[in-house]
Motif scaffolding. Structure first.
Motif, short mmCIF file in Angstrom:
data_model
loop_
_atom_site.label_atom_id
_atom_site.label_comp_id
_atom_site.label_asym_id
_atom_site.label_seq_id
_atom_site.Cartn_x
_atom_site.Cartn_y
_atom_site.Cartn_z
N ASP A 174 0.82 -1.22 0.00
CA ASP A 174 0.00 0.00 0.00
C ASP A 174 0.85 1.27 0.00
OD1 ASP A 174 0.89 -0.41 2.53
OD2 ASP A 174 -0.98 0.15 3.54
N ASP B 229 3.10 4.00 -5.07
CA ASP B 229 2.23 5.04 -5.65
C ASP B 229 1.98 4.86 -7.14
OD1 ASP B 229 2.12 6.45 -3.16
OD2 ASP B 229 4.18 7.11 -3.56
N GLN C 111 -1.49 -5.89 -11.02
CA GLN C 111 -1.84 -5.04 -9.86
C GLN C 111 -2.54 -5.81 -8.73
OE1 GLN C 111 -4.74 -2.05 -10.79
NE2 GLN C 111 -4.15 -0.74 -9.07
N ARG D 169 -2.79 -0.75 -4.15
CA ARG D 169 -4.00 0.07 -4.07
C ARG D 169 -4.46 0.44 -5.48
NH1 ARG D 169 -2.64 4.99 -2.45
NH2 ARG D 169 -0.41 4.57 -2.63
N GLU D 170 -5.50 1.27 -5.60
CA GLU D 170 -6.01 1.71 -6.92
C GLU D 170 -5.16 2.87 -7.44
OE1 GLU D 170 -10.19 2.37 -6.58
OE2 GLU D 170 -10.58 0.31 -5.99
N ILE D 171 -3.89 2.57 -7.61
CA ILE D 171 -2.91 3.57 -8.07
C ILE D 171 -2.81 3.52 -9.58
CG2 ILE D 171 -1.54 3.50 -5.94
CD1 ILE D 171 0.33 1.49 -7.50
#
Ligand code: UT7
Length: 325
Positions: A71, A74, A95, A101-103
């Protein structure tokens, strides 16, 4: 704050294909392959292992090595010429496997220069404050785009992934200088003719074996030596670093003879050039980060060392970097 590699990881599929194995399949010899290329064996992904699986394995190791958790990443950049699918990107498939994360995640297509292209992009994201930790992964499953009847190409390539977490470093650390370029006029010297929108898959493209690597080896060889040595000299000058101050030269590993010629022209003796081609073959975008991970595991790469990397690949693309780990 210079962008520094703070974590490394590599992944290879288990099965190993030796030159001796290839002798049983095609008209070649262990002696020819070793003396002309430096390769002894390569890893080949079995059915069911995707490029994104190798990305995920190498990336998880790099994140752990950096002392981070998923997490804290970035951006994910995957450099590859052998994506899981034309779209979406291999980065998208990888991913959820990494647990990010939803990066923003995306692929870059710069063939063998892809990892060094990715390092420059990561540095720009970090310098501009848009990201703190960027995961750059070079990964290939080249065994799936080879014509296993073409001895001039199928003996050369292998599968694998190398990942680096890039984050802010201290003054004098990290990326000291970088150069990159491309010359698309030479694209047809090394390419995969079909499978894109120019020549979509059809019975003809399959019959004509257009879904595999097509390469004019001799021409590629000449350009590779010239471009890698020019880029190396240029980036050393830009960094204000003399050849004798380079602790380790980690070039893209396409052919031992290309690496020797490039090292020689850059003024670096071969005992300061780190080689993995003998065990992995040419793994394109993965070769430099895999070599970095192995060099560190073997104690050849220690904190504070000055590293020079140079790469050359289809496109043609090239890049070089001077950096401290
Ligand atoms: O990652 C970046 C992209 N790729 C590269 O950088 C690759 C660049 N090129 C090369 O590394 C070299 O050009 C190769 C390794 C591909 C070829 O080496 P070469 O010394 O340029 O050999 P060649 O193509 O001139 O072929 C010499 C001979 C030929 O036989 P004849 O015509 O002299 O009788 C080939 O048919 O070697 C033959 N040959 C082989 N023999 C046994 C070609 N491939 C093989 C093979 N086994 N696998």
């Amino acid at each position: 704050m210079p962008a520094k590699i703070i974590g490394l990881g590599r992944a290879v599929p288990d099965p190993v294909l030796t030159n001796r194995d290839l002798e049983q399949r095609i008209d070649t010899s262990d002696e020819w392959i070793r003396t002309r290329t430096g390769i002894s064996e390569r890893h080949v992904a079995p059915e069911g292992v995707d490029n994104s699986d190798l990305v995920a394995d190498a990336s998880r190791r790099a994140i752990e090595d950096a002392g981070l958790t998923a997490d804290q990443i970035d951006v994910l950049i995957v450099a590859t010429a052998t994506p899981d699918t034309v779209f979406p990107s291999t980065a998208c498939w990888a991913q959820p496997k990494i647990g990010l994360r939803e990066i923003p995640v995306f692929d870059i297509s710069a063939a063998c220069s892809g990892f060094l292209y990715g390092y420059a992009l990561a540095a720009s994201l970090i310098d501009s404050g848009r990201a703190r930790h960027v995961l750059v992964c070079g990964a290939e499953v080249l065994s799936r785009v080879l014509d296993w009847n073409d001895r001039s190409t199928c003996v050369l390539f292998g599968d694998g992934a190398g990942a680096a977490v890039i984050g802010p470093g201290a003054e004098g650390d990290g990326l000291l200088a970088h150069t990159w370029g491309a010359d698309g006029r030479l694209a047809e010297l090394l390419y995969q003719p079909a499978g894109g929108t120019r020549k979509p898959a059809s019975h003809e493209t399959v019959d004509e074996r257009l879904h595999s690597v097509h390469m004019q080896g001799n021409e590629v060889f000449k350009h590779a030596v010239r471009t890698m040595s020019q880029a190396s000299l240029s980036v050393l000058e830009q960094a204000g670093v003399r050849a004798e101050e380079v602790d380790l030269f980690i070039p893209h590993q396409a052919n031992i003879r290309i690496m020797k010629a490039a090292a020689d022209r850059a003024g670096i003796p071969m005992d300061r050039c780190y080689l993995v081609i003998q065990r992995y073959g040419n793994v394109s975008a993965a070769s430099i980060p895999m070599a970095l991970a192995d060099a560190r595991a073997e104690g050849r790469l220690e904190p504070g060392m000055t590293v020079l990397s140079a790469a050359f690949g289809a496109g043609f693309t090239w890049a070089a970097a001077v950096y401290r780990l």
